[in-house]
Enzyme design. Structure first.
Site, PDB file in Angstrom:
ATOM      1  N   SER A 128      16.185   5.462 -28.742  1.00 45.71           N
ATOM      2  CA  SER A 128      14.755   5.737 -28.648  1.00 45.71           C
ATOM      3  C   SER A 128      14.510   6.962 -27.798  1.00 45.71           C
ATOM      4  O   SER A 128      15.181   7.193 -26.803  1.00 45.71           O
ATOM      5  CB  SER A 128      14.018   4.534 -28.046  1.00 45.71           C
ATOM      6  OG  SER A 128      12.636   4.833 -27.930  1.00 45.71           O
ATOM      7  N   LYS A 182      16.098  -2.545 -30.509  1.00 41.81           N
ATOM      8  CA  LYS A 182      15.366  -1.301 -30.798  1.00 41.81           C
ATOM      9  C   LYS A 182      14.166  -1.584 -31.695  1.00 41.81           C
ATOM     10  O   LYS A 182      13.083  -0.996 -31.525  1.00 41.81           O
ATOM     11  CB  LYS A 182      16.311  -0.298 -31.468  1.00 41.81           C
ATOM     12  CG  LYS A 182      15.633   0.979 -32.011  1.00 41.81           C
ATOM     13  CD  LYS A 182      14.846   1.713 -30.939  1.00 41.81           C
ATOM     14  CE  LYS A 182      14.493   3.141 -31.310  1.00 41.81           C
ATOM     15  NZ  LYS A 182      13.888   3.340 -32.617  1.00 41.81           N
ATOM     16  N   HIS A 185      11.516  -3.017 -29.533  1.00 37.78           N
ATOM     17  CA  HIS A 185      10.956  -1.895 -28.770  1.00 37.78           C
ATOM     18  C   HIS A 185       9.894  -1.182 -29.594  1.00 37.78           C
ATOM     19  O   HIS A 185       8.786  -0.897 -29.113  1.00 37.78           O
ATOM     20  CB  HIS A 185      12.083  -0.920 -28.388  1.00 37.78           C
ATOM     21  CG  HIS A 185      11.593   0.441 -27.968  1.00 37.78           C
ATOM     22  ND1 HIS A 185      11.161   1.387 -28.876  1.00 37.78           N
ATOM     23  CD2 HIS A 185      11.458   1.016 -26.738  1.00 37.78           C
ATOM     24  CE1 HIS A 185      10.770   2.472 -28.230  1.00 37.78           C
ATOM     25  NE2 HIS A 185      10.950   2.272 -26.939  1.00 37.78           N
ATOM     26  N   ASN A 186      10.217  -0.883 -30.847  1.00 37.34           N
ATOM     27  CA  ASN A 186       9.263  -0.176 -31.699  1.00 37.34           C
ATOM     28  C   ASN A 186       8.033  -1.023 -32.004  1.00 37.34           C
ATOM     29  O   ASN A 186       6.923  -0.500 -32.124  1.00 37.34           O
ATOM     30  CB  ASN A 186       9.940   0.262 -33.001  1.00 37.34           C
ATOM     31  CG  ASN A 186      10.851   1.454 -32.802  1.00 37.34           C
ATOM     32  OD1 ASN A 186      11.297   1.729 -31.696  1.00 37.34           O
ATOM     33  ND2 ASN A 186      11.147   2.166 -33.878  1.00 37.34           N
ATOM     34  N   GLU A 189       5.879  -0.740 -29.147  1.00 35.44           N
ATOM     35  CA  GLU A 189       5.318   0.621 -29.217  1.00 35.44           C
ATOM     36  C   GLU A 189       4.108   0.667 -30.150  1.00 35.44           C
ATOM     37  O   GLU A 189       3.077   1.274 -29.817  1.00 35.44           O
ATOM     38  CB  GLU A 189       6.412   1.572 -29.700  1.00 35.44           C
ATOM     39  CG  GLU A 189       5.994   3.006 -29.907  1.00 35.44           C
ATOM     40  CD  GLU A 189       7.106   3.818 -30.550  1.00 35.44           C
ATOM     41  OE1 GLU A 189       6.824   4.560 -31.516  1.00 35.44           O
ATOM     42  OE2 GLU A 189       8.269   3.705 -30.094  1.00 35.44           O
TER      43      GLU A 189
END
Length: 485
Positions: A128, A182, A185-186, A189
């Protein structure tokens, strides 16, 4: 010359990772389907470190020290499989294949199993930070076998972002764990960006603040508990003037947001593992509805946006009330942001149970403190919450003492903002769903009891009781007596 690592796929992300590796003292073998990109990289950046030019995958493999490390940076999906198919016959037992793209975690799990059977290590790595992070230090979330990390880890840690000298890179877990983390995480986000957008819309539509005024507000917010990369760049975007029209740039950008899949995957996986990631799902739906511009235009003609004769006058644009409203929005934004993190971390716990991963939430939070898009000051507090003994860790982030106090302090403002959005017709799907999530968690009884009764009525799905053990069914079409099921 023996290269320490090979990189195949030299589009921007692959090229920047290769340059990052070279800048950190590693000899990097380069390969691309079109040799022109290899030559262009060496011509432009060959002075940044040691590069080895190769034209075929066989040459790439031959140039590497053992155990060989080959990093794949091609488009996710079939292209990754195609490279693996060409690559694996050239490798020997113990070699490591690394996929640092945004691959779907289930595909990573499949590839890891297939290559493990051939004696190879397959490592799905979440990266990231975008193009700048890839070059100057991203947040890195590697999965795969722990054995492979012993060889690969020091290299990844060296090129990763640093937070107070600590690398934002650590082994996450086996098979697809790296790409899963990940993905989450996105998802966070997506929710974080959406609630910032909702705050902007509310302050403009109801508070009357123009973009340049909001830029000042966001800069001030970046000195509070909201301090984060996304708040920082929001001020920059809102302050930007369009060179052609002289208007705020945000007013000439088409209001349609796309997605590359990771937010959608997070919402779907949340359903699959039984984790209610409502803020993340609503942020994905918000992007979907933003893209329906023709439908929105038609609907606007039938149901015009703005106030009508049934709506009270907006009271938030006078000097005193405007400042109060802006502070309410700030607190609602912080509370909703906490919910997005809480839901993402809760989903990681559920996924760990589902897939047999041993995910360390403190370690994962540490990886997000620098280099990545959701980096924020509150991650230090999240780490502190999950640093306790297992029996003392909060079952949900909102139950951590510091965040419980923050929610209690923000709650009146949060309710006022959501009520104002509903009253004056400003969509705030993540503000609203986050508040509903909080209210659902704290409610002693939910209407699911009625739903269970309905399900038993039309489908004999049975139900359980609060006052005794067992499973029961009511004979709805007959005597209506309750029987053991």
């Amino acid at each position: 010359m023996s290269a320490h690592i090979g990189v195949t796929g030299l589009a921007v992300m692959g090229a920047n990772l290769a340059r990052n590796l070279a800048r950190n003292g590693y000899t990097v073998a380069l390969h691309n389907r079109s040799a022109g990109k290899t030559d262009a990289l060496i011509e432009a950046h060959g002075d940044e470190g040691e590069f080895v030019r190769t034209e075929t995958l066989a040459e790439l493999v031959e140039s590497l020290e053992r155990p060989r490390r080959v990093l794949i940076m091609v488009k996710a999906g079939a292209p990754v499989d195609a490279v693996i198919e060409q690559l694996t016959p050239l490798l020997d037992e113990g070699d490591i294949v690394i996929d640092a793209g945004n691959s779907f975690y289930e595909e990573t799990r499949r590839r890891e199993e297939a290559l493990r059977e051939k004696g190879l290590h397959f490592v799905g790595v979440g990266v990231s930070g975008g193009e700048e992070g890839a070059l100057n230090g991203p947040s890195i979330m590697p999965g795969g076998s722990k054995e492979s990390y012993q060889t690969l880890g020091p290299m990844l840690e060296k090129i990763s972002a640093k937070y107070n000298g600590e690398p934002c890179c650590a082994w996450v877990g086996t098979d697809g764990a790296g790409h899963y983390v990940k993905m989450v995480h996105n998802g966070i986000e997506y929710a974080d960006m959406q609630v910032i957008g909702e705050a902007y819309d509310l302050m403009r539509s109801l508070g009357g603040l123009e973009p340049v005024q909001q830029a000042e507000a966001f800069r001030e917010w970046n000195t509070t508990d909201l301090a984060s990369y996304l708040i920082e760049i929001t001020a920059e975007v809102l302050e930007q003037e369009d060179e052609v029209t002289g208007n705020p740039l945000v007013d000439v950008i088409v209001d349609s947001a796309g997605q590359k899949g990771t937010g959608r995957w997070t919402a779907i996986s949340g359903l699959e593992v039984g984790s209610p990631v409502t803020a993340i799902a609503e942020s994905v739906f918000a992007r979907s509805i933003s893209s329906q511009r023709e439908l929105r235009a038609e609907t606007n003609e039938v149901f015009p946006s703005g106030l009508d004769e049934h709506t009270p006058e907006v009271p938030y644009q006078e000097e005193g009330t405007q400042q109060t409203f802006v502070e309410d929005v700030r607190k609602a934004l912080y509370a909703s942001k906490l919910v997005a993190y809480a839901q993402g971390l809760d989903m990681l716990v559920s996924a760990a149970d589902e897939y047999g991963w041993d995910l360390d939430l403190k370690s994962i939070a540490s990886l997000w403190r620098a280099g990545c898009i959701i980096r924020a000051d509150l991650l230090d507090t999240i780490m502190k919450a999950f640093d306790a003994a297992p029996e003392d860790r909060p079952k949900n982030l909102l139950l951590a003492e510091e965040f419980t106090e923050a929610i209690n302090e923000c709650l009146p403002s949060w309710r006022r903002v959501v009520a104002a959005a509903a009253t004056y017709g400003v969509p705030a799907p993540v503000f609203s769903s986050s508040l509903s999530y909080y209210d659902s968690l704290r409610r002693d009884r939910l209407p699911a009891a009625l739903i269970q009764g309905q399900r038993d009525y039309f489908g004999a799905h049975t139900y359980q009781r609060v006052d005794k053990e067992g499973t029961f069914h009511t004979l709805w079409s007959g005597s209506r007596i309750e029987v053991d099921a």
